[in-house]
Motif scaffolding. Structure first.
Motif, short mmCIF file in Angstrom:
data_model
loop_
_atom_site.label_atom_id
_atom_site.label_comp_id
_atom_site.label_asym_id
_atom_site.label_seq_id
_atom_site.Cartn_x
_atom_site.Cartn_y
_atom_site.Cartn_z
N GLU A 59 0.84 -1.19 0.00
CA GLU A 59 0.00 0.00 0.00
C GLU A 59 0.87 1.24 0.00
O GLU A 59 1.81 1.35 0.80
CB GLU A 59 -0.92 0.01 1.23
N GLU A 149 -8.19 1.98 -2.81
CA GLU A 149 -8.77 1.80 -1.48
C GLU A 149 -9.70 2.98 -1.17
O GLU A 149 -9.29 4.13 -1.22
CB GLU A 149 -7.66 1.71 -0.42
N ASP A 179 -11.75 0.14 2.58
CA ASP A 179 -10.73 0.33 3.62
C ASP A 179 -11.40 0.56 4.97
O ASP A 179 -12.52 1.04 5.03
CB ASP A 179 -9.91 1.58 3.24
#
Ligand code: C2E
Ligand code: MG
Ligand code: MG
Ligand code: MG
Length: 281
Positions: A59, A149, A179
């Motif tokens: 991420e 996300e 998320d």
């Protein structure tokens, strides 16, 4: 007495408020320059397969190297960026950088993907599709290598056109994660409407697992089962301890993210962890 106390509180608050208003204005002015002057930087945090420990994804998390204040975390400047709309330029930069990074990883680990956070303000813009498709094309990345996300609260602000936009992105092959799942308001109804590919279980639930919190355990279990029924992948967020790792694994979560597996780090630090990853897919 209450009135007097209120007044006193008001008086003591005022200078502070004025001070924070000034630094706020300054910070906004600084932020306007930050993108153009190359002050943003990115860290990547691995998302691992819980069975094998193999890195599946990373991420992208933005930071700001402020000329006087040092490196600022998102909590410090993203609210300002959202208020001023600067978040769109920031997210655009992040999307491009993340795609470029993923392209380099995939030379060694062909299945590794990258995830970026998309702000509510960005979700509302029709040009999100062009930004995303432009970035994957420029990096020579297949769309399935990029996950967007989104938080539930960002989705709540959205309208039909947001859902429409997400469906188009999904049709193109882009992956979509919800998320901080479980912390918003409309988790269940939105599950039926958002073309999501995965759920990220919020750290607030995961962090309570090793305290023997049966409610947290039941929550993670329930979300994991729900995700299975919707054919969604699950990532347990914020796994810090061996006990939390054991718990999410026992519950059946397949992927995890957290300090237990790796902190967010600069790209060169992540590269060794990525080489060879995904090869056994
Ligand atoms: P998030 O998307 O839920 O990202 C996970 C956050 O949890 C990150 O904080 C990460 O450093 C932190 N974290 C990961 N593992 C652990 C752990 O084991 N323990 C603890 N205590 N924390 C852990 P970070 O980097 O401060 O980012 C905070 C939030 O800011 C992100 O939450 C995301 O909502 C937002 N954000 C970050 N980068 C971007 C960006 O480029 N664009 C947008 N729109 N939002 C971003
Ligand atoms: Mg995120
Ligand atoms: Mg999260
Ligand atoms: Mg979060």
């Amino acid at each position: 007495a209450a009135k007097a106390a209120g007044k006193a509180a008001y008086r003591t608050c005022t200078p502070e408020l004025r001070e924070s208003a000034v630094s706020r204005a300054e910070l906004i002015a600084d932020l306007r320059r930050a993108v153009d002057e190359g002050q943003l930087l990115m860290e990547f945090q691995p998302i691992v397969d819980l069975d094998t420990g193999v890195v599946r994804s990373a991420e992208a998390l933005v930071r700001w190297r402020h000329p006087r204040l040092g490196v600022l975390t998102p909590a410090r400047f993203l609210p300002l960026a959202e208020e001023t709309g600067l978040i769109v330029a920031i997210d655009r930069w992040v999307i491009h950088e993340a795609c470029r990074a993923a392209a380099t990883w995939r030379a060694n680990a062909p299945e590794v993907t990258v995830a970026v956070n998309i702000a509510a303000a960005h979700l509302c813009r029709p040009d999100l599709i062009a930004t995303v498709t432009g970035a994957v094309a420029a990096a020579g990345l297949p769309p399935r290598a990029l996950t967007l996300e989104l938080t539930e609260s960002a989705l709540i602000e959205g309208s039909e056109s947001v859902l429409d936009r997400l469906s188009q992105l999904r049709d193109l092959g882009i992956r979509i994660a919800i998320d901080d799942f479980g912390t918003g308001y409309s988790s269940l109804s939105y599950l039926h409407r958002i073309p999501a590919t995965e759920l990220k279980i919020d750290r607030s639930f995961v962090s309570r697992l090793d305290a023997g919190d049966t409610r947290a355990y039941a929550t993670v279990e329930m979300v994991n089962r729900l995700a299975g029924a919707f054919d969604l992948a699950v990532v347990a967020e914020g796994v810090e301890t061996v006990a939390q790792h054991a718990a999410v694994t026992a519950i059946g979560c397949r992927q995890g993210q957290g300090w237990r597996y790796g902190r967010p780090t600069a790209l060169p630090d992540l590269l060794p962890a990525l080489s060879g990853a995904g090869a056994d897919r």
